[in-house]
Design a protein around this motif. Structure first.
Motif, PDB file in Angstrom:
ATOM      1  N   ASP A  93      -3.463   5.100  -0.587  1.00  0.00           N
ATOM      2  CA  ASP A  93      -4.398   4.040  -0.194  1.00  0.00           C
ATOM      3  C   ASP A  93      -4.921   4.282   1.213  1.00  0.00           C
ATOM      4  N   PRO A 105      -0.320   0.380  -5.948  1.00  0.00           N
ATOM      5  CA  PRO A 105      -0.652   1.272  -4.833  1.00  0.00           C
ATOM      6  C   PRO A 105      -1.141   2.634  -5.315  1.00  0.00           C
ATOM      7  N   THR A 106      -2.083   3.215  -4.561  1.00  0.00           N
ATOM      8  CA  THR A 106      -2.591   4.550  -4.855  1.00  0.00           C
ATOM      9  C   THR A 106      -1.715   5.580  -4.166  1.00  0.00           C
ATOM     10  N   ARG A 107      -1.144   6.464  -4.963  1.00  0.00           N
ATOM     11  CA  ARG A 107      -0.293   7.514  -4.419  1.00  0.00           C
ATOM     12  C   ARG A 107      -1.141   8.737  -4.058  1.00  0.00           C
ATOM     13  N   VAL A 134       0.851  -1.190   0.000  1.00  0.00           N
ATOM     14  CA  VAL A 134       0.000   0.000   0.000  1.00  0.00           C
ATOM     15  C   VAL A 134       0.886   1.240   0.000  1.00  0.00           C
ATOM     16  N   LEU A 175      -3.057  -7.482  -2.791  1.00  0.00           N
ATOM     17  CA  LEU A 175      -3.981  -6.539  -3.396  1.00  0.00           C
ATOM     18  C   LEU A 175      -3.827  -6.520  -4.917  1.00  0.00           C
ATOM     19  N   LEU A 202      -7.272   7.347   1.329  1.00  0.00           N
ATOM     20  CA  LEU A 202      -8.538   7.026   0.678  1.00  0.00           C
ATOM     21  C   LEU A 202      -9.415   6.139   1.556  1.00  0.00           C
ATOM     22  N   LEU A 203      -8.824   5.126   2.155  1.00  0.00           N
ATOM     23  CA  LEU A 203      -9.582   4.215   3.009  1.00  0.00           C
ATOM     24  C   LEU A 203     -10.146   4.923   4.229  1.00  0.00           C
ATOM     25  N   LEU A 227      -5.004  -3.174   7.074  1.00  0.00           N
ATOM     26  CA  LEU A 227      -3.747  -2.557   6.666  1.00  0.00           C
ATOM     27  C   LEU A 227      -2.535  -3.176   7.361  1.00  0.00           C
TER      28      LEU A 227
END
Length: 208
Positions: free
Chosen positions: A154, A200-202, A150, A196, A157-158, A188
């Motif tokens: 991520d 990963p979301t930056r 992650v 996943l 956002l979560l 997490l």
């Protein structure tokens, strides 16, 4: 430029107005009548307008106070917890300030959101919050307590998604929020039960 120091009575009025506005903006909505805010704060409408010339100025003050308080809470978690994971949990745990920020940023109109997004004071505190979360994410991954697949985006956002308002009338809302946060944090934590998909979301991928 910093705001001028207020006299004690002016500061008291300002704090009462912001406290009343915070409660009403969250519980009723940011379009609540300013006369209602003044009445709840125990001041005249003229006093409110002398300190906050329009609704946007009051909304900005509410968000500024909540963001600065949230940043102080997160710094305290970073400075006082023994592990990076505990600091991350403390920083991201549910709080009233987090509810204020997420509820109001999700409830304002597109025009108001655009104005707020470019306000220098709010942008500075928001950027400091994101930098602090990033610092804790990196530290927790270094100590191998946070799953390695992650990125900070991520995590942001979560936590934002799970912290949005519950359906109106939810029984024991604080308990529901706390459990939702705990479930996300558990997902997490390393080691990960399931890899996943995707990448990963930056932070740069998010419209902050």
């Amino acid at each position: 430029m910093s705001e001028p120091v207020l006299r004690a009575d002016a500061q008291r009025n300002r704090d009462q107005i912001v406290t009343a506005a915070t409660s009403l903006f969250v519980d009723v909505g940011p379009d609540v009548a300013l006369e209602t805010v003044a009445r709840e704060a125990g001041v005249g409408i003229g006093t409110l307008y002398r300190r906050f010339p329009d609704r946007e100025a009051l909304l900005r003050a509410v968000l500024q106070d909540a963001l600065e308080g949230l940043l102080a809470d997160m710094r305290s978690a970073r400075d006082h917890e023994h592990t990076a994971w505990d600091a991350l949990v403390g920083a991201l745990g549910w709080s009233h300030r987090l509810r204020v920020v997420l509820t109001l940023t999700g409830a304002v109109t597109a025009a108001e959101s655009a104005d707020l997004a470019h306000h220098a004071g709010l942008v500075q505190v928001r950027d400091e919050l994101v930098e602090l979360v990033d610092e804790l994410v990196v530290a927790a991954q270094r100590e191998k307590s946070l799953r390695g697949d992650v990125a900070t985006g991520d995590v942001v956002l979560l936590m934002a998604a799970v912290s949005r308002g519950l359906p109106r009338g939810t029984t024991n809302a604080a308990n529901a929020y706390t459990r939702a946060h705990a479930l996300v944090l558990d997902a997490l934590r390393a080691p990960a039960a399931t890899p996943l998909p995707g990448v990963p979301t930056r932070v740069g991928d998010l419209p902050l």
